[in-house]
Design an enzyme around this catalytic site. Structure first.
Site, PDB file in Angstrom:
ATOM      1  N   SER A 106       0.819  -1.209   0.000  1.00 42.15           N
ATOM      2  CA  SER A 106       0.000   0.000   0.000  1.00 42.15           C
ATOM      3  C   SER A 106       0.856   1.265   0.000  1.00 42.15           C
ATOM      4  O   SER A 106       2.008   1.268   0.433  1.00 42.15           O
ATOM      5  CB  SER A 106      -0.911   0.022   1.229  1.00 42.15           C
ATOM      6  OG  SER A 106      -1.840  -1.032   1.189  1.00 42.15           O
ATOM      7  N   LYS A 107       0.273   2.350  -0.486  1.00 40.23           N
ATOM      8  CA  LYS A 107       0.938   3.645  -0.448  1.00 40.23           C
ATOM      9  C   LYS A 107       1.291   4.010   0.992  1.00 40.23           C
ATOM     10  O   LYS A 107       0.501   3.740   1.904  1.00 40.23           O
ATOM     11  CB  LYS A 107       0.018   4.734  -1.000  1.00 40.23           C
ATOM     12  CG  LYS A 107      -0.342   4.631  -2.457  1.00 40.23           C
ATOM     13  CD  LYS A 107      -1.264   5.790  -2.820  1.00 40.23           C
ATOM     14  CE  LYS A 107      -1.663   5.764  -4.272  1.00 40.23           C
ATOM     15  NZ  LYS A 107      -2.551   6.904  -4.620  1.00 40.23           N
TER      16      LYS A 107
END
Length: 226
Positions: A71-72
């Protein structure tokens, strides 16, 4: 507890890149000092393929194999901050359940915020990858589980927080059942217009309160082992 990177010619560059990442997180609205400190401590470049290491501190998701992504940083920080802002989190996070271990990065982040982290992954190859990535860090409070995340992990319940790295049409009932009173669940779900939204579920003595937040984009939540 700091998670240190091994010395090498690239270490200074990664340190600078990581600091810039944290500065961007703060500028984007992440306020919790503990979240910012932990995001600066965990070395994201060690959880992605070496060819992608130079992109590790950009605010982007990156492939980790088998159609899954890490994930970012902004999404990880946002979800962790939401956990820490819950009634249970304000008193100090106890036991956390993570749905979707992936490469192990978010588990490492959570390990520096919570007393215990149970993290479950349905894909055996990713479960093993996370084990390899986390082993050098010697995080005694992280428990890796190979299993169906949609079922949660009853043996570790109740949880002060549950965080999901994959989104389905709704939150499985098992997750709500395993959430402690005062605990908070943070997960992506399908919202209006078939767009994913971030959902917060708080459990109190009166029941469950659901709050829909911003649009997000996560891989699909699936059942079974793979």
């Amino acid at each position: 507890m700091a998670v240190r990177e091994s010395l090498g010619p690239e270490s200074v560059d990664f340190t600078s890149a990581r600091l810039r990442m944290v500065q961007r997180l703060a500028a984007s609205g992440v306020e919790h000092t503990r979240v910012l400190k932990v995001m600066n401590s965990v070395l994201r470049h060690q959880f992605v393929d070496s060819a992608l290491a130079v992109q590790a501190y950009e605010d982007t998701s990156l492939p980790i194999g088998l159609g899954q992504t890490i994930s970012k940083p902004s999404v990880v920080a946002r979800m962790c901050e939401l956990l820490l802002q819950s009634p249970a989190g304000k008193m100090g996070l106890g036991r956390i359940l993570e749905i979707g271990t992936g490469c192990g990065y978010q588990a490492a982040v959570l390990s520096l915020m919570a007393k215990e982290v149970y993290t479950i992954e349905r894909l055996r190859a990713l479960h093993e990858k996370a084990r390899v990535n986390l082993r050098p860090l010697r995080l005694a409070n992280v428990h890796l589980i190979l299993g169906d995340g949609m079922l949660g992990f009853e043996k570790g319940a109740p949880y002060a927080g549950i965080i999901a790295a994959a989104g389905g049409d709704s939150v499985p009932q098992a997750w709500c059942d395993q959430l402690a009173e005062g605990g908070r669940l943070v997960a992506p779900v399908m919202g209006p217009g078939q767009q994913q939204v971030l959902l917060v579920v708080d459990r109190s003595a009166d029941g469950f309160q659901r709050t829909v937040l911003e649009h997000v984009h996560f891989v699909p939540l699936k059942s079974g082992l793979g």
